[in-house]
Design a protein around this motif. Sequence first.
Motif, PDB file in Angstrom:
ATOM      1  N   HIS A 273       3.993   2.630  26.845  1.00 32.96           N
ATOM      2  CA  HIS A 273       4.929   4.028  26.709  1.00 32.96           C
ATOM      3  C   HIS A 273       4.228   5.040  26.499  1.00 32.96           C
ATOM      4  O   HIS A 273       4.619   6.336  26.953  1.00 32.96           O
ATOM      5  CB  HIS A 273       5.980   3.458  25.617  1.00 32.96           C
ATOM      6  N   GLU A 276       2.832   6.492  29.780  1.00 32.52           N
ATOM      7  CA  GLU A 276       4.038   6.856  30.652  1.00 32.52           C
ATOM      8  C   GLU A 276       4.946   7.909  30.501  1.00 32.52           C
ATOM      9  O   GLU A 276       5.315   8.715  31.144  1.00 32.52           O
ATOM     10  CB  GLU A 276       4.786   5.362  30.619  1.00 32.52           C
ATOM     11  N   ARG A 277       5.133   8.029  28.956  1.00 27.53           N
ATOM     12  CA  ARG A 277       6.015   9.197  28.502  1.00 27.53           C
ATOM     13  C   ARG A 277       5.311  10.496  28.808  1.00 27.53           C
ATOM     14  O   ARG A 277       6.131  11.692  29.242  1.00 27.53           O
ATOM     15  CB  ARG A 277       6.326   9.142  27.259  1.00 27.53           C
TER      16      ARG A 277
END
Length: 350
Positions: A273, A276-277
């Motif tokens: 994450h 990805e963020r």
Amino acid sequence: MLYWCRLNFMLLAFLLVFLIPEDGYAQFTQPVEPRYPDVGAVAYAPADPEGSRGHLLDLYLPGDAASPAPVVIYTGGSAWFSDDTKVAARNVLFRFSSQGYVVAGVSIRASTQAKFPAQVHDIKAAIRWIRTHAAKYNIDPNKIAIMGDSSGGWASVMAAVTGDVPALEGDLGETGVSSAVQAAIAFYPPTNFLEMDNWAVRPCKPGLAMGEGFRTGEFCHDDPSSPESSLIGCPIQDCPAKTLEADPAAYISPADPPIMILHGQSDLLVPHHQGERLYMALNKACNEAVFVSLPLAGHGPVKAFLQQDEVRAGATMRRTQKEGCIASAPALVTPDWQMIYDFLETHLKD
């Protein structure tokens, strides 16, 4: 029949040897022995504290280049616990020096030696030093890329998004020149430290010793002894405002260079994450960005991401183009060295 088989084999060998261009894929599929730097342990800023290796860099030169060469900086990951990460360039990027690039291995200070934002000041000081001394080493000062893995990936994206942020420039070493880079590549970078435990593959165990926690991926990023708390200088959940100042997404602007992020979905140390963020924040800002997601990959190493089929299987790529703010759907891709080279060539060319 045997004659024709031999003839076809000879024809195939001819094609492989003579018809594949020198600048094509073949250059990265051949084994290459790591090399030692041509210019080693240069101080880009005074040692601080005394004896620290965090302000040293190495240069790997491409030889007799006809024109000033682009440079790619590499700073390795250590969870901010080491002040000597420049050797990672020798193990990862040595192949680029034979392709016309100057490779710079850069170390930054450990969190035990200085707290954030000192590490950002360090990497930006190294960029300024390279730009200031570009003529001496036949470097093109307008073609500087930066790359790193893990905490080094964090340093790379922080440098990329703060080229226009005077408050994070610092005053180390050479001053009066830009610390901006023209491209950045980050392997599995931590970004928003406050969210890491919430997105971890395994539930963390508060108070677990760091050594054991790193082996199992069960240490808590929120713990006072975590790498992130050590970097910030306080348990991160007790000082959220200061912690968020270390989030590269907070500095995204239209001035940022193209950024490529690669992250494994099976990463036990830095949740998928996190990469990805950052990509999604770049996407929403319509910045040039690439995100490569590897379902089977853990926390590196970089070579496995780019060479091992069992790690690269099922990988996908998403891309956002700045012009027109066009975002592509995920498409299957096989990450390799050529992909890295092509990204650099695309964004460092005239």
